[in-house]
Each structure stands twice: as C-alpha cells, then as structure tokens.
Design a protein around this motif. Sequence first.
Motif, PDB file in Angstrom:
ATOM      1  N   THR A  35      31.738  46.210  51.706  1.00  0.00           N
ATOM      2  CA  THR A  35      32.382  46.888  52.823  1.00  0.00           C
ATOM      3  C   THR A  35      33.426  47.891  52.360  1.00  0.00           C
ATOM      4  O   THR A  35      33.908  48.686  53.143  1.00  0.00           O
ATOM      5  N   GLY A  36      33.804  47.824  51.081  1.00  0.00           N
ATOM      6  CA  GLY A  36      34.836  48.714  50.577  1.00  0.00           C
ATOM      7  C   GLY A  36      36.237  48.203  50.820  1.00  0.00           C
ATOM      8  O   GLY A  36      37.206  48.802  50.415  1.00  0.00           O
ATOM      9  N   ALA A  37      36.364  47.091  51.520  1.00  0.00           N
ATOM     10  CA  ALA A  37      37.672  46.510  51.804  1.00  0.00           C
ATOM     11  C   ALA A  37      38.186  45.782  50.571  1.00  0.00           C
ATOM     12  O   ALA A  37      37.416  45.201  49.812  1.00  0.00           O
ATOM     13  N   TRP A  38      39.488  45.820  50.404  1.00  0.00           N
ATOM     14  CA  TRP A  38      40.099  45.124  49.288  1.00  0.00           C
ATOM     15  C   TRP A  38      40.322  43.672  49.659  1.00  0.00           C
ATOM     16  O   TRP A  38      40.882  43.366  50.704  1.00  0.00           O
ATOM     17  N   MET A  39      39.843  42.776  48.830  1.00  0.00           N
ATOM     18  CA  MET A  39      40.036  41.347  49.036  1.00  0.00           C
ATOM     19  C   MET A  39      40.636  40.756  47.765  1.00  0.00           C
ATOM     20  O   MET A  39      40.035  40.865  46.705  1.00  0.00           O
ATOM     21  N   PRO A  40      41.811  40.153  47.853  1.00  0.00           N
ATOM     22  CA  PRO A  40      42.400  39.552  46.663  1.00  0.00           C
ATOM     23  C   PRO A  40      41.551  38.388  46.156  1.00  0.00           C
ATOM     24  O   PRO A  40      40.944  37.655  46.937  1.00  0.00           O
ATOM     25  N   ALA A  41      41.522  38.231  44.848  1.00  0.00           N
ATOM     26  CA  ALA A  41      40.780  37.130  44.223  1.00  0.00           C
ATOM     27  C   ALA A  41      41.499  35.814  44.505  1.00  0.00           C
ATOM     28  O   ALA A  41      42.724  35.743  44.464  1.00  0.00           O
ATOM     29  N   VAL A  42      40.717  34.783  44.812  1.00  0.00           N
ATOM     30  CA  VAL A  42      41.298  33.467  45.085  1.00  0.00           C
ATOM     31  C   VAL A  42      40.573  32.397  44.275  1.00  0.00           C
ATOM     32  O   VAL A  42      39.443  32.585  43.833  1.00  0.00           O
ATOM     33  N   GLU A  56      45.567  35.946  43.738  1.00  0.00           N
ATOM     34  CA  GLU A  56      46.185  36.987  42.920  1.00  0.00           C
ATOM     35  C   GLU A  56      46.538  38.160  43.822  1.00  0.00           C
ATOM     36  O   GLU A  56      45.658  38.768  44.433  1.00  0.00           O
ATOM     37  N   LEU A  57      47.827  38.461  43.899  1.00  0.00           N
ATOM     38  CA  LEU A  57      48.303  39.534  44.773  1.00  0.00           C
ATOM     39  C   LEU A  57      49.245  40.467  44.009  1.00  0.00           C
ATOM     40  O   LEU A  57      50.409  40.621  44.368  1.00  0.00           O
ATOM     41  N   PRO A  58      48.762  41.098  42.939  1.00  0.00           N
ATOM     42  CA  PRO A  58      49.634  41.960  42.149  1.00  0.00           C
ATOM     43  C   PRO A  58      50.114  43.167  42.943  1.00  0.00           C
ATOM     44  O   PRO A  58      49.362  43.746  43.722  1.00  0.00           O
ATOM     45  N   GLY A  59      51.362  43.493  42.764  1.00  0.00           N
ATOM     46  CA  GLY A  59      51.927  44.670  43.408  1.00  0.00           C
ATOM     47  C   GLY A  59      52.290  44.482  44.864  1.00  0.00           C
ATOM     48  O   GLY A  59      52.661  45.440  45.537  1.00  0.00           O
ATOM     49  N   ILE A  60      52.184  43.264  45.373  1.00  0.00           N
ATOM     50  CA  ILE A  60      52.508  43.007  46.770  1.00  0.00           C
ATOM     51  C   ILE A  60      53.882  42.365  46.857  1.00  0.00           C
ATOM     52  O   ILE A  60      54.220  41.480  46.084  1.00  0.00           O
ATOM     53  N   GLU A  61      54.663  42.844  47.794  1.00  0.00           N
ATOM     54  CA  GLU A  61      55.993  42.276  48.026  1.00  0.00           C
ATOM     55  C   GLU A  61      55.856  41.009  48.869  1.00  0.00           C
ATOM     56  O   GLU A  61      55.002  40.932  49.762  1.00  0.00           O
ATOM     57  N   ALA A  77      47.325  37.163  55.028  1.00  0.00           N
ATOM     58  CA  ALA A  77      47.241  38.587  55.351  1.00  0.00           C
ATOM     59  C   ALA A  77      48.412  39.308  54.705  1.00  0.00           C
ATOM     60  O   ALA A  77      49.452  38.711  54.430  1.00  0.00           O
ATOM     61  N   GLY A  78      48.231  40.566  54.455  1.00  0.00           N
ATOM     62  CA  GLY A  78      49.300  41.356  53.866  1.00  0.00           C
ATOM     63  C   GLY A  78      48.861  42.784  53.669  1.00  0.00           C
ATOM     64  O   GLY A  78      47.787  43.194  54.116  1.00  0.00           O
ATOM     65  N   GLU A  79      49.716  43.519  52.976  1.00  0.00           N
ATOM     66  CA  GLU A  79      49.400  44.925  52.715  1.00  0.00           C
ATOM     67  C   GLU A  79      49.978  45.336  51.378  1.00  0.00           C
ATOM     68  O   GLU A  79      51.119  45.030  51.058  1.00  0.00           O
ATOM     69  N   ARG A  98      41.974  50.983  41.589  1.00  0.00           N
ATOM     70  CA  ARG A  98      43.020  50.257  42.300  1.00  0.00           C
ATOM     71  C   ARG A  98      42.789  50.375  43.796  1.00  0.00           C
ATOM     72  O   ARG A  98      42.327  51.402  44.285  1.00  0.00           O
ATOM     73  N   PHE A  99      43.111  49.295  44.500  1.00  0.00           N
ATOM     74  CA  PHE A  99      42.935  49.270  45.942  1.00  0.00           C
ATOM     75  C   PHE A  99      44.281  49.125  46.626  1.00  0.00           C
ATOM     76  O   PHE A  99      45.170  48.444  46.126  1.00  0.00           O
ATOM     77  N   TYR A 100      44.396  49.747  47.781  1.00  0.00           N
ATOM     78  CA  TYR A 100      45.616  49.696  48.579  1.00  0.00           C
ATOM     79  C   TYR A 100      45.235  49.438  50.021  1.00  0.00           C
ATOM     80  O   TYR A 100      44.096  49.630  50.416  1.00  0.00           O
ATOM     81  N   GLY A 101      46.217  49.057  50.783  1.00  0.00           N
ATOM     82  CA  GLY A 101      45.992  48.871  52.207  1.00  0.00           C
ATOM     83  C   GLY A 101      46.094  47.414  52.615  1.00  0.00           C
ATOM     84  O   GLY A 101      46.447  46.540  51.834  1.00  0.00           O
ATOM     85  N   ALA A 102      45.767  47.177  53.870  1.00  0.00           N
ATOM     86  CA  ALA A 102      45.868  45.846  54.452  1.00  0.00           C
ATOM     87  C   ALA A 102      44.682  44.989  54.027  1.00  0.00           C
ATOM     88  O   ALA A 102      43.590  45.499  53.772  1.00  0.00           O
ATOM     89  N   PHE A 103      44.915  43.687  53.953  1.00  0.00           N
ATOM     90  CA  PHE A 103      43.850  42.740  53.662  1.00  0.00           C
ATOM     91  C   PHE A 103      44.073  41.491  54.501  1.00  0.00           C
ATOM     92  O   PHE A 103      45.172  41.238  54.991  1.00  0.00           O
TER      93      PHE A 103
END
Length: 147
Positions: A35-42, A56-61, A77-79, A98-103
């Motif tokens: 789908t092209g959506a970014w999904m963090p690895a779990v 794994e949520l690198p770069g996320i606050e 959920a996050g961005e 690299r992927f950005y945006g909401a997940f």
Amino acid sequence: MPTLTRKTPSPLSSDDVFSSYLRRMFEDPFAPAATGAWMPAVEVSETNEAMLLTAELPGIEEKALKITIDNNVLTIAGEKEQERTDAPPAKNYFVSERFYGAFQRSFALPRTVDMEHVKAEFDKGILRVTLPKLPQAKGKVIEVQSR
C-alpha cells in the motif's frame, strides 16, 4: 511515558478477531508494504507471565505516540515528521528509503490479557508494551500423588 487509554471490552470474541488477523497475515504478509504506507516493525513474544509487544519507532517523539485498547484491540498510532531545514538549496535525492507520516498498527488481544495492568515504555526509539496474563491463564502444574 506514552499515554495508555483503556475502553470497555467488546462482547465479541477476541479469539475470532485474533485468528482472522493471523490468517490474513500469513495469506498476504506483504500487504502493508504494497500500500506504500509506513508500518513500524514489531515483535510479539510470550512468556508464562505476559505477552510482550516491541515496536521499532526510530525518529519518533514520545509525545507523538498514542496507545489505546478498545474492544480487546491494542492500537499503536503516531506520526514521524519529516526533518525540515530552511536551507535554500533543495536536495537532489539519489536513494530515499526513509518513510514519514502517520501510522497505525492494531493487534487483537486474547481474552487472557489482564487489561488493568498493561504497561507501555518508550526508550531510544523502542516501544515495549507489556501485556500481563490473568492468573487463570498462567497455567498450573499439578503433581501426581501416589496411592
């Protein structure tokens, strides 16, 4: 620490939802990537005491994360915001993986999870959600008595 919100459980069987999720995952394991959506690895693991979900949520606050449990479904959920600079020259990318945006990732929880004692910790880009088991789900060793 991320905020953990609990809502009322559903009368629907979470085992049916969990089985359906597993079936879909094995039938089309690459569906999220397609789908092209970014999904963090779990990673989801289990001990006698609890289930552990690690993401794994690198770069996320931490403040960009939202974790909820609703109808026995855990949702993370996050961005991840794109790094922005005000430097005038635009970048010419040769490769960008690299992927950005909401997940958003959702996981059906078995009825054996003690919803009142779920914990979430976030450190160095790793989210750990501990899902303790109810006492009756931990199993019991029964010794055989001789006569």
